[in-house]
Design an enzyme around this catalytic site. Structure first.
Site, short mmCIF file in Angstrom:
data_model
loop_
_atom_site.label_atom_id
_atom_site.label_comp_id
_atom_site.label_asym_id
_atom_site.label_seq_id
_atom_site.Cartn_x
_atom_site.Cartn_y
_atom_site.Cartn_z
N ASP A 111 0.41 -1.14 0.22
CA ASP A 111 -0.42 -0.16 0.27
C ASP A 111 0.64 1.17 0.07
O ASP A 111 1.97 1.32 1.09
CB ASP A 111 -1.07 -0.06 1.09
CG ASP A 111 -1.76 -1.09 1.28
OD1 ASP A 111 -2.59 -1.71 0.21
OD2 ASP A 111 -2.43 -1.55 1.94
N1 URA Z 1 -1.26 -6.15 3.53
C1 URA Z 1 -2.33 -4.88 3.48
O1 URA Z 1 -2.83 -4.62 4.25
N2 URA Z 1 -0.79 -4.12 3.18
C2 URA Z 1 0.18 -3.71 2.28
O2 URA Z 1 0.92 -3.58 1.58
C3 URA Z 1 0.07 -5.27 2.57
C4 URA Z 1 -0.39 -6.46 3.16
#
Ligand code: URA
Length: 241
Positions: free
Chosen positions: A104
């Site tokens: 993310d």
């Molecule tokens: N899980 C998440 O919630 N975000 C990420 O960036 C990776 C795994």
């Protein structure tokens, strides 16, 4: 030496083998000017392979470890809203390498970048059960009972989710720092899973994918994987070199 066309395309960084077969079926691939057939063999030294009219050259396979800083989009190319993307960090790498999965915008840590389509696909596929290890700082103190429930897994809107492992590293005031491992890569899996137990994620950082560790690589830095790391990673997903 002759190789299967889909393998040649995957090795050249075009896409994974299965996707390559799709491109071939769709008539988008030509070999020496003729429409290609699924399953055909080619000679990479002599045959001229084109995808959508673009000549495909065999590429050296490259494997990198990147420590993604916060506030960077896991994508190549420009963002229409002007946010930072991976482009900024890949300027000195001549091959076109792709991120393996996504982190993310506000998640930090280990991102593998490669032009080895086959390996990339296996790292992400739940069948190969490659563990991805995260450090999460969550709101609230995670109670031992909650931790026990987390270990059993829970239903999310897109199906059941169960971590391979979850443990408390330490309590930090009213917050808890956890280490949590999943071998699947569903979107926002860690945040959604922890939110289901009433713990909002404040910070998320990935430290390991299978045998590959981020180690002390500073944020924003990129390093080439060692030969041993590449071999271990391939081995972990059933690929022999
Ligand atoms: N899980 C998440 O919630 N975000 C990420 O960036 C990776 C795994």
């Amino acid at each position: 030496m002759r190789v299967r066309l889909n393998k040649f395309l995957a090795d050249a960084g075009v896409c994974a083998r299965r996707k390559a077969d799709k491109l071939i079926e769709e008539g988008r691939v030509k070999v020496n000017g003729q429409p290609a057939r699924v399953g055909m063999l080619i000679d990479p030294e002599r045959d001229r392979v084109e995808v959508d009219g673009k000549l495909i050259k065999p590429q050296r396979k490259r494997y990198f470890v990147f420590n993604k800083p916060c506030c960077v989009l896991t994508q190549l190319g420009k963002d229409p809203r002007g946010r930072k993307t991976l482009d900024e960090f890949l300027k000195r790498i001549p091959e076109r390498v792709y991120p393996v999965g996504r982190l993310d915008y506000n998640t930090t840590g280990l991102l593998i970048l490669t032009n080895d389509g086959e390996l990339a696909q296996r790292i992400l596929h739940p069948r190969y059960k490659l563990p991805k290890v995260y450090i999460a700082l969550v709101e609230g103190r995670v109670h031992p009972k909650t931790l026990k429930a987390m270990k059993k897994g829970t239903e999310l809107e897109d199906g059941f989710a169960k971590p391979d492992d979850v443990r408390v590293i330490r309590y930090e005031g009213d917050d808890t720092r956890l280490e949590i491992t999943f071998h699947e890569g569903r979107k926002h899996i860690v945040k959604r899973f922890l939110a289901k137990f009433g713990h909002k994620v404040k910070e998320l950082h990935r430290i390991q994918i299978g045998p590959v560790k981020l180690g002390k690589l500073p944020p924003g830095k990129i390093r080439e994987m060692t030969k041993a790391e590449v071999n271990q990673l391939k081995h972990a997903v059933g690929l022999k070199d």
